[in-house]
Every structure is written in structure tokens, then in C-alpha cells.
Scaffold this motif. Structure first.
Motif, PDB file in Angstrom:
ATOM      1  N   TRP A  99       0.861  -1.178   0.000  1.00  0.00           N
ATOM      2  CA  TRP A  99       0.000   0.000   0.000  1.00  0.00           C
ATOM      3  C   TRP A  99       0.900   1.231   0.000  1.00  0.00           C
ATOM      4  N   TRP A 102       1.141   5.617   0.093  1.00  0.00           N
ATOM      5  CA  TRP A 102       0.544   6.921   0.374  1.00  0.00           C
ATOM      6  C   TRP A 102       1.536   7.992  -0.073  1.00  0.00           C
ATOM      7  N   LYS A 103       1.052   8.971  -0.845  1.00  0.00           N
ATOM      8  CA  LYS A 103       1.882  10.079  -1.298  1.00  0.00           C
ATOM      9  C   LYS A 103       1.343  11.358  -0.688  1.00  0.00           C
ATOM     10  N   GLY A 114      -4.094   9.715   0.016  1.00  0.00           N
ATOM     11  CA  GLY A 114      -4.979   8.597  -0.276  1.00  0.00           C
ATOM     12  C   GLY A 114      -4.168   7.327  -0.449  1.00  0.00           C
ATOM     13  N   TRP A 115      -4.625   6.235   0.177  1.00  0.00           N
ATOM     14  CA  TRP A 115      -3.926   4.958   0.058  1.00  0.00           C
ATOM     15  C   TRP A 115      -4.260   4.284  -1.275  1.00  0.00           C
ATOM     16  N   SER A 116      -3.240   3.737  -1.929  1.00  0.00           N
ATOM     17  CA  SER A 116      -3.469   2.983  -3.158  1.00  0.00           C
ATOM     18  C   SER A 116      -2.736   1.644  -3.052  1.00  0.00           C
ATOM     19  N   LEU A 117      -3.416   0.574  -3.432  1.00  0.00           N
ATOM     20  CA  LEU A 117      -2.823  -0.760  -3.391  1.00  0.00           C
ATOM     21  C   LEU A 117      -2.147  -1.044  -4.716  1.00  0.00           C
ATOM     22  N   ASN A 118      -0.852  -1.326  -4.650  1.00  0.00           N
ATOM     23  CA  ASN A 118      -0.121  -1.621  -5.875  1.00  0.00           C
ATOM     24  C   ASN A 118      -0.518  -2.994  -6.397  1.00  0.00           C
ATOM     25  N   ASP A 157       2.905   3.180 -10.608  1.00  0.00           N
ATOM     26  CA  ASP A 157       1.865   2.229 -10.998  1.00  0.00           C
ATOM     27  C   ASP A 157       2.405   0.808 -11.111  1.00  0.00           C
TER      28      ASP A 157
END
Length: 438
Positions: free
Chosen positions: A180, A182-183, A188-192, A237
């Protein structure tokens, strides 16, 4: 010239802020949480915890050796006015650090621990002496914690931006891991989508960033996970995930064996860090009674393909050193908790703990023949392998170094203190043992 280093204990206890002036503070905070018991959704509970952590303050307390430095989290004095679910968040733990930033996980919460657990992440900025809050991951049935030190912070640019990454197991098989991310510039958390197969029982003992674009999670018994975000962190990404084995010639342990995991305590005899532009791994292996008991330091090759031994130092050299013999009353006691200096190649800090076994009298133990181990003193020792120098700090009668330590280079922080001396209550820890004015 003094060689500076800052050693932090990872556990951060909460303290109280000064009472609110003008009155009414307690009522305001209490009203903010009115009805929390009626919260139904995971999102509402997470938001409540995030809002509460937004009231925290922080400061750094830097001590002279052999005392450890620490962070202090200050909570409002109206702490007891908030509902019990939030009162349960009474400590934090430092997971990683990069330059002037520290990543902490607040409360007992861990990924996959349950939606009712209150907690989240705190980012401490030493330049600003400030905290920012990152909400915890939303809970689901597909992810689980992969260790205690699994949150990595990495500075991004010179404007105070950063990345925060969390490595998690994928349920139900626990054979693959995901990340996971966060930037700070785009919260916002993003799951790779990338997954990585890992050895059974992999557990992140420590974590750090490397080369400004690579995130690292280390199992001191099993190996290292690396996540490369690409040049200038442009490949968010599809980052490259890879697993790096530990050096082939160092003793191996079954990391899936719970006995090894919890009884060996790998932090006591191993560590890893980014020293300059090189990842280094130190291990202490051998028998104290044998001549071969040594500190071995490995360097990861620049292409990340293999390890090579960069230095080896027999512990006998420490025991025979004049500084050790003149400062300590200890015999050949094995060192523990090795810490690599992150900006002095070849320098390692070690802990020597002097223990003794005593027999309790009957009126204390309740029966004859009862024996127990008693703490006597503890020493922090600086070893410069390249120059064969040993410096032993004065002893402490408190067993304060009993957990994994975090080494931080506070060069940026020191400059900020000089620019804003009233903002941070700290002095630098130097090898001479003297307090340095900032």
C-alpha cells in the motif's frame, strides 16, 4: 573531531500537554466525540481516530550517551474526557526514519487486526518539530500485517513531501505480499497491483529507504523485500518488486519456525542499514568461548545481485581494548543489539549488559535454592572497525537498552535547530560523551 550519531528507542509513550487556557477545552474535545459509541461504519471509526490524532503534539528529547534519545507525543490534558476506545491509544512505535522524517504507528492497530482497533500513522518532521496524520488502512479480509516495522517513510523532494508504504500479506495463503502506498502530495492509500512471493514466516524486523527511490523491508532471519519506484519515483503504478536473500555464508535459520522467531530475537545479534549509498548487514555469530566470535559486515553490491564481506572484527579485540578494560568491570560478556552508523562507514554501536545470578533467601523466594538473574549495569560501546578504535561510554544502572534501536542521521535536523533554536529542545549525541551546543 567528534563523530555524531543519534540512537532512538522505538517505543514512544504519550504525555500530557499543559492544561488548556481559558477553560472549556475539555468540553470542546468531549463534544467532538459525543456519539462515538453509535458509530457504525469502519470509515467513521477511522475518521474519529484520525481526528483525535490531529490534536497531538510532538518534541524530540536528545540525550547524551549512554542514554537513548526519544520522541515525545503530547496529548491534550482532556485525554480522560474522550471515550475509552480513543483512550486505549496511549503509545506509538517508530517504524522507520529518513533524514528528518520519522514514521510512527500509533496504538495497537496493525493491518488486518480488525475494524474496531483505533490507530493510524504519524509522520514526525524534525525540521518543523511537527506531526502530520496519515489515516490507517481500511480493513478487509484480504490483507494482514507482515511485521512490527513494516511502515517505510521516504522523503520526496525538498518541499517536505514524502511517501509512506506498508507491506502486507495477502490472505488467505500468506505466501504473497503486496504494498500500500501513500503520497503526501496526493493523499490517499493505493494498493499496488504487483505481488511478490515470499518465504513462509517472513516478518519485517526493520525497514528503511534506499537511493531515494527504493523501499526496503528486512527480515533479519530470512531476507529483504525491495520495492523500486523508478527514477524520480516516476514508476508508481508498476514498481519493481524483488526479494534479496541474506548472504549465503552467514548462519541460516528457519524463519517460519516460531521458536526461532520469538526466542532467538534476531535484533540482538543482527542489523541492517543504508550506510551512505550502500546497504550493509552486520551479524554476530560464533561462540563466546571460541576465538571465532566476530562481527561480520556485508555490503550489498551496487547491482543488488549479491553480498560481499566488507569487514570482520573479532570481539576479542573489544575485550582486550584499554577503553573497555578501564571503563567496565565486565569480563568477556557478549555484545548485543548492533547498530550500524548510517553516515560513518565501519562504525558500529554495541550494547554490553552485565548480569549476575543471585540466590534469594527463603523469606523472599518462599523456598530455598531459588536463583534469579539480576541486572547490574549496561554499557554502550562505539567500535570503529576501520581504525581499530573502541570507545566505551560511562555505564548506566538502568536497563534502558533492551529493545531494537533506531539510528538516525540528523544533519538536516541540526541545521533546522540552528535556524530555529527555540523550536526543539535537543542537543546532539556525540562520541566524546559531551553535550554539544546547537
Amino acid at each position: 573531531m567528534g563523530h555524531s550519531i543519534v540512537l532512538f528507542g522505538r517505543v514512544v509513550d504519550f504525555s500530557f500537554l499543559e492544561p488548556a487556557t481559558g477553560g472549556g477545552g475539555g468540553e470542546l474535545i468531549c463534544s467532538a466525540w459525543e456519539g462515538i459509541y453509535g458509530l457504525q461504519s469502519q470509515q467513521e471509526l477511522r475518521d474519529a481516530g484520525t481526528e483525535y490524532m490531529g490534536t497531538f503534539k510532538a518534541s524530540a528529547v536528545i540525550a547524551d550517551p549512554p542514554q537513548l534519545c526519544s520522541l515525545r507525543i503530547l496529548v491534550p490534558t482532556e485525554y480522560f474526557s474522550v471515550p475509552p476506545p480513543l483512550q486505549d491509544m496511549h503509545f506509538a512505535r517508530i517504524s522507520s526514519a529518513d533524514r528528518h522524517l520519522f514514521a510512527l504507528r500509533a496504538g495497537d492497530w496493525r493491518p488486518g487486526s480488525g475494524m474496531m482497533d483505533i490507530g493510524g500513522y504519524l509522520i514526525y518532521d524534525a525540521c518543523k518539530d511537527s506531526l502530520s496524520v496519515v489515516p490507517k488502512l481500511l480493513e478487509d479480509d484480504f490483507h494482514a500485517a507482515i511485521g512490527c516495522q513494516s511502515a517505510v517513510v521516504m522523503c520526496n523532494g525538498d518541499d517536505g513531501g514524502y511517501f509512506l508504504a506498508e507491506l502486507v500479506w495477502l490472505r488467505p495463503k500468506y505466501s504473497q505480499a503486496a504494498i500500500w502506498l501513500w503520497k503526501s502530495s496526493a493523499p490517499g492509500w493505493s494498493l499496488n497491483p504487483a505481488h511478490l512471493s515470499l518465504p513462509p514466516g517472513f516478518c519485517s524486523s526493520l525497514s528503511f529507504s534506499y537511493r531515494g527511490s527504493i523501499l526496503c523491508w528486512v527480515d533479519l532471519l530470512g531476507g529483504m523485500v525491495m520495492c523500486d519506484l523508478g527514477k524520480d519515483c516516476s514508476n508508481l503504478d508498476r514498481p519493481e518488486l524483488r526479494f534479496i536473500q541474506l548472504p549465503k555464508d552467514c548462519p541460516s535459520y528457519d524463519s517460519s519456525d516460531l521458536c526461532n522467531r520469538y526466542h532467538l530475537c534476531p535484533e540482538k545479534f543482527r542489523s541492517m542499514a543504508c550506510v551512505g549509498d550502500t546497504i550493509k548487514f552486520v551479524t554476530m555469530d560464533g561462540n563466546v568461548e571460541e576465538q571465532g566470535f566476530a562481527l561480520t559486515v556485508y555490503s550489498l553490491l551496487p547491482d543488488l545481485s549479491d553480498w560481499e564481506i566488507s569487514s570482520k572484527y573479532n570481539v576479542e579485540n573489544i575485550w582486550a581494548n584499554e577503553s573497555y578494560q578501564s571503563t567496565t568491570s565486565m569480563a568477556k560478556i557478549p555484545p548485543s543489539f548492533p547498530v550500524l552508523s548510517t553516515h560513518e562507514d565501519g562504525v558500529i554501536y554495541l550494547v554490553f549488559t552485565d548480569l549476575t545470578v543471585v540466590d534469594d533467601p527463603p523469606h523472599v523466594s518462599g523456598w530455598t535454592g531459588q536463583r534469579r538473574v539480576v541486572f547490574k549495569s549496561q554499557y554502550l560501546v562505539r567500535v570503529d572497525i576501520e581504525n581499530n578504535k573502541v570507545h566505551c561510554y560511562p555505564p548506566t544502572t538502568d536497563c534502558s537498552i533492551d529493545d531494537y534501536l533506531l539510528c538516525s542521521d540528523f544533519s538536516a535536523y541540526r541545521q533546522c535547530v540552528q535556524d530555529h533554536p527555540r523550536e526543539i529542545e535537543a542537543t546532539e549525541m556525540v562520541a566524546s560523551g559531551k553535550r554539544m551546543k546547537l
